[in-house]
Design an enzyme around this catalytic site. Structure first.
Site: not given
Length: 328
Positions: A242, A185
């Protein structure tokens, strides 16, 4: 009293120490640097990695390996690139339970952090802790949910130990999926940051998150993970945090690249590890090895390591051959 050693004085390690300390668990925080350990003991603030958050005085801080080794349960919260080196320093410790809170994929070897730890601690039970967990929010006791992965029948005991009133821990037995979700990610977060730096809007970011998750799942399944894991906290959960949070180092790095700064210049002046930079190279090479189509990851690799213009990378992504929408 239960005691936990946390190896790594970064923002995440410090946040976990503060969280567990408030729960009443005796906590020791280990720093690689004797000088910085002394500084932390004196100021009780991690100004490098978790500025503005006070470290309680009853959290022991040390750089002594022998002192940090005298514990049954340990959390490794060090940058992936240093995991092997630091684990080797503790090779004489007899840890019973090790929790990896490290996100990344080791360069060249493509080893996940839990694999690195397993090689160094053959008699320890290894678990993985991952999910959406911005350090400053956890240390400020904002609500967060994460996932603990492991194959041991004692996972429920560890799950209860790590759970706190503001920190909910779910359990999983898909170590590979949980670890890969937490690592990959960061590459997509760099792409999201580049989009921000170029001045694009919500539509662009939604596309990056959606198609980025598809790339993560594609590679993850090829490497032995379960597809459904990427729909959970270590997949879409961590990815969303994120890519959106202004405190995300990877997203911020991408934003600066999008604004025209060179990747190498940003890395040189950044104190904290930007895990997505190294992971981008590993992920790109893994996509070739497993013959997995990862167009966003490929473009991020070319931007960072080949100096490709971000706008050209966006154009190349948007003008690829048309196809049906696939979900994995």
């Amino acid at each position: 009293m239960e005691q936990i050693t946390i190896i790594g004085d970064g923002g995440w390690g410090t946040a976990l120490a503060i969280l567990l300390n408030k729960k009443g668990i005796k906590t020791l925080l280990w720093s690689y640097s004797p000088v910085y350990a002394e500084y932390l003991n004196k100021t009780r603030e991690n100004t490098k990695f978790l500025k503005g958050v006070k470290i309680p005085f009853d959290i022991e801080i040390t750089s002594d390996i022998e002192t940090a080794s005298c514990c049954n349960t340990v959390i490794f919260a060090v940058p992936c690139e240093y995991a092997g080196k630091i684990a080797e320093q503790f090779k004489n410790a007899s840890f019973k339970t090790i929790v990896s809170a490290t996100k990344g994929i080791e360069k060249k070897t493509f080893k996940r952090p839990s694999e690195i730890l397993s090689e160094n601690f053959t008699n320890s039970k290894i678990f993985v802790l991952s999910g959406p967990s911005i350090s400053s929010e956890v240390a400020s006791f904002f609500p967060a949910s994460v996932v603990l992965a492991g194959e041991s029948d004692t996972i429920s005991t560890l799950q209860a130990l790590l759970t706190a009133p503001t920190f909910r821990v779910y359990a999983s037995n898909d170590i590979i999926g949980v670890e890969l979700g937490g690592a990959l990610k960061n590459v997509i977060a760099i792409a999201a940051g580049i989009s921000d730096g170029l001045g694009f809007g919500a539509n662009a970011k939604a596309s990056i998150l959606t198609r980025g998750l598809v790339e993560i799942a594609r590679l993850g399944v090829k490497m032995g993970a379960r597809r459904e894991t990427f729909s959970g906290l270590s997949g879409i959960g961590d990815l969303a945090t994120t890519c959106i949070s202004p405190f995300s180092r990877n997203r911020t790095f991408g934003e600066e690249v999008g604004k025209g700064l060179k990747a190498e210049d940003i890395i040189k002046r950044t104190e904290m590890a930007i895990e997505g930079v190294g992971t981008a190279k590993s992920a790109y090479e893994l996509s070739l090895k497993y013959q997995v189509d990862m167009p966003i990851t490929s473009q991020i690799y070319k931007i960072i390591y080949e100096g490709k213009n971000p706008r050209k990378a966006v154009s190349d992504l948007m003008t690829r051959e048309l196809k049906k929408e696939d979900y994995f």
